[in-house]
Design an enzyme around this catalytic site. Structure first.
Site, PDB file in Angstrom:
ATOM      1  N   GLY A 193     -62.724  -3.755  25.390  1.00  0.00           N
ATOM      2  CA  GLY A 193     -62.891  -2.959  24.175  1.00  0.00           C
ATOM      3  C   GLY A 193     -63.732  -1.732  24.481  1.00  0.00           C
ATOM      4  O   GLY A 193     -63.271  -0.601  24.474  1.00  0.00           O
ATOM      5  N   ARG A 194     -65.013  -1.997  24.820  1.00  0.00           N
ATOM      6  CA  ARG A 194     -65.987  -0.927  25.043  1.00  0.00           C
ATOM      7  C   ARG A 194     -65.507   0.125  26.040  1.00  0.00           C
ATOM      8  O   ARG A 194     -65.580   1.319  25.779  1.00  0.00           O
ATOM      9  CB  ARG A 194     -67.286  -1.555  25.568  1.00  0.00           C
ATOM     10  N   GLU A 219     -58.679  -7.704  28.553  1.00  0.00           N
ATOM     11  CA  GLU A 219     -58.789  -7.291  27.146  1.00  0.00           C
ATOM     12  C   GLU A 219     -60.122  -6.595  26.887  1.00  0.00           C
ATOM     13  O   GLU A 219     -60.966  -7.091  26.159  1.00  0.00           O
ATOM     14  CB  GLU A 219     -58.576  -8.474  26.189  1.00  0.00           C
ATOM     15  N   GLY A 227     -65.327  -6.962  28.748  1.00  0.00           N
ATOM     16  CA  GLY A 227     -66.683  -6.977  29.282  1.00  0.00           C
ATOM     17  C   GLY A 227     -66.994  -5.897  30.292  1.00  0.00           C
ATOM     18  O   GLY A 227     -68.084  -5.869  30.846  1.00  0.00           O
ATOM     19  N   CYS A 237     -86.584   4.289   6.070  1.00  0.00           N
ATOM     20  CA  CYS A 237     -88.034   4.122   5.971  1.00  0.00           C
ATOM     21  C   CYS A 237     -88.469   2.858   6.688  1.00  0.00           C
ATOM     22  O   CYS A 237     -88.986   1.924   6.082  1.00  0.00           O
ATOM     23  CB  CYS A 237     -88.448   4.100   4.510  1.00  0.00           C
TER      24      CYS A 237
HETATM   25  C1  PLP Z   1     -65.624  -8.690  22.303  1.00  0.00           C
HETATM   26  C2  PLP Z   1     -64.526  -9.286  23.049  1.00  0.00           C
HETATM   27  C3  PLP Z   1     -63.800  -8.526  23.970  1.00  0.00           C
HETATM   28  C4  PLP Z   1     -64.147  -7.107  24.312  1.00  0.00           C
HETATM   29  O1  PLP Z   1     -65.376  -7.039  24.941  1.00  0.00           O
HETATM   30  P1  PLP Z   1     -65.879  -5.638  25.574  1.00  0.00           P
HETATM   31  O2  PLP Z   1     -67.231  -5.954  26.076  1.00  0.00           O
HETATM   32  O3  PLP Z   1     -65.878  -4.649  24.464  1.00  0.00           O
HETATM   33  O4  PLP Z   1     -64.904  -5.284  26.622  1.00  0.00           O
HETATM   34  C5  PLP Z   1     -62.749  -9.123  24.616  1.00  0.00           C
HETATM   35  N1  PLP Z   1     -62.424 -10.413  24.367  1.00  0.00           N
HETATM   36  C6  PLP Z   1     -63.097 -11.175  23.499  1.00  0.00           C
HETATM   37  C7  PLP Z   1     -62.681 -12.576  23.274  1.00  0.00           C
HETATM   38  C8  PLP Z   1     -64.176 -10.650  22.805  1.00  0.00           C
HETATM   39  O5  PLP Z   1     -64.853 -11.410  21.949  1.00  0.00           O
END
Ligand code: PLP
Length: 401
Positions: free
Chosen positions: A274-275, A272, A236, A345
């Site tokens: 991602g972004r 954990e 997050g 379109c």
């Molecule tokens: C999507 C997700 C993440 C990663 O979220 P980011 O906003 O990309 O950091 C981590 N843990 C869980 C359980 C998720 O669903």
């Protein structure tokens, strides 16, 4: 805005030179990815781990670049298990997400998943059954949807409000008892992933603080609290798409290090994200097909569009744009607002509204940075590596396929 690294610019120019048609493509700067992640890892305090949430971008070269650097991966589907298992460097991985299939769980058990994050009482019962059938005692973290004070919620709240994720705190004691009583499950900790797009470090500190305050109570619910060691605080961490100021990761880590150092009961904390890991390394390059003015607004029509890069519409923002003129120009043309659209379109196919650009011409290239996370992969049915749906065609009395 962001400068374009020369390796990226050259790759884009080479691709355009060797393509008969105007291009639309993604470039990923693996050196920049490694450099960023090395800095992210170096900031982690003792007893803190980082797993990469691969749903942000699970392309093989990204995972191969990250695997030697991160502690592990977080996945949320059977398709994503295949991705981590196929990675050149095998790393531990954990499995979260609502709606896990029995076949996904069996595959995870077979492929040595480190921990499964259970999301409901039903899932605990189902996993016990499958683990028993597989003859494996499986470590689990219980995902919690905690009570959160309103100011700590964010744009994309995934906890603290009604959501399909995790188990509410009033049900937690029941969930812990159910895991404790399951012959083939071993409670290893708790998991909270409360939000996405967190841009304020102070708020994230408060959020971690709140989890750490609750940790002793959550842990005390277990029959053997000493075997409950891990607190996964989710991802997050946000990316600022609209300005230069990015999340102060170093400050968060310094705070967390002090907080954990002062707490004898502290768990092993696992992030954990991602972004925040993969966003910065990706670029979406699109060639200008046309320029026009309609009812007083200037449009740049480009190859590609939101079917390939859904991020700006998904987030409702105007994505930054870097302009690469086809030839160097000594231009005195005034900067004016351009709305950058794709080939679809539909009036919704907008990547950026009223973005200030100078002297844009057909054949130029536009490059959208910060496209390495939730860029291409959320733009179509392959998101999270789920299989594509069948298309069935039926008619009365006729054959169906
Ligand atoms: C999507 C997700 C993440 C990663 O979220 P980011 O906003 O990309 O950091 C981590 N843990 C869980 C359980 C998720 O669903």
């Amino acid at each position: 805005m962001t400068e374009l690294p020369s390796t990226v610019r050259h790759a884009i120019e080479r691709a355009q030179a060797s393509s008969a048609d105007p291009i639309a493509l993604f470039v990923h700067d693996l050196d920049a990815l490694r450099q960023h992640v090395r800095a992210v890892m170096a900031a982690l305090p003792p007893k803190v781990e980082l797993y990469y949430a691969i749903k942000a971008n699970s392309e093989a070269p990204i995972l191969d670049a990250l695997a030697p650097l991160v502690h592990g991966f977080e996945i949320s589907s059977g398709g994503e298990i295949d991705r981590v298992v196929g990675c050149a460097t095998r790393k531990p991985y954990v499995f979260s997400g609502p709606g896990k299939l029995d076949s996904d769980l069996r595959a995870a058990l077979r492929h040595g998943v480190e921990a499964i994050h259970v999301e409901s009482l039903n899932e605990i019962a189902r996993l016990q059954h499958l683990a028993e059938a597989a003859g494996r005692v499986q470590a689990v973290l219980i995902r919690i949807n905690p009570q959160l004070p309103a100011p700590l919620s964010s744009k994309l709240a995934m906890a603290g409000t009604p959501t399909p994720f995790g188990i509410d705190e009033p049900e937690l004691a029941l969930a812990v008892r159910q895991v404790d009583q399951a012959s083939h499950l071993q409670l290893k900790g708790f998991h909270v992933h409360a939000m996405s797009h967190q841009q304020q470090v102070e708020r994230h500190e408060q959020l971690l603080d709140l989890y750490l305050q609750r940790w002793p109570q959550w842990r005390a619910l277990a029959a053997n609290p000493q075997t409950v060691t891990h607190l996964n605080v989710g991802g997050g961490i946000g990316v600022n798409y609209l300005g230069p100021q990015q999340f102060d990761w170093q400050r968060l880590c310094t705070y967390l290090g002090q907080r954990l150092g002062a707490d004898a009961q502290a768990p092993i904390v696992r992030f954990e994200p991602g972004r925040f890991i993969s966003a910065f390394c990706g670029y979406y390059a699109i060639a200008v097909l046309d320029t026009k003015t309609s009812h007083g607004k200037h449009f740049v029509v480009c190859r590609g569009g939101t079917h390939q890069f859904r991020l700006p519409v998904a987030q409702g923002h105007d994505h930054p744009v870097i302009h690469l003129p086809r030839q160097p120009r000594s231009t005195s043309a005034a900067t004016q607002p351009w709305t950058v659209v794709g080939q679809l379109c539909t009036p919704k196919d907008i990547l950026s509204r009223d973005y200030p650009l100078q002297d844009v011409r057909i054949g130029d290239l536009l490059v959208l940075p910060l496209a390495g996370a939730y860029g291409y992969n959320i733009s179509h049915v392959d998101f999270l590596c789920h299989p594509r749906p069948s298309l069935l065609f039926v008619q009365e009395g006729g054959a169906c396929q």
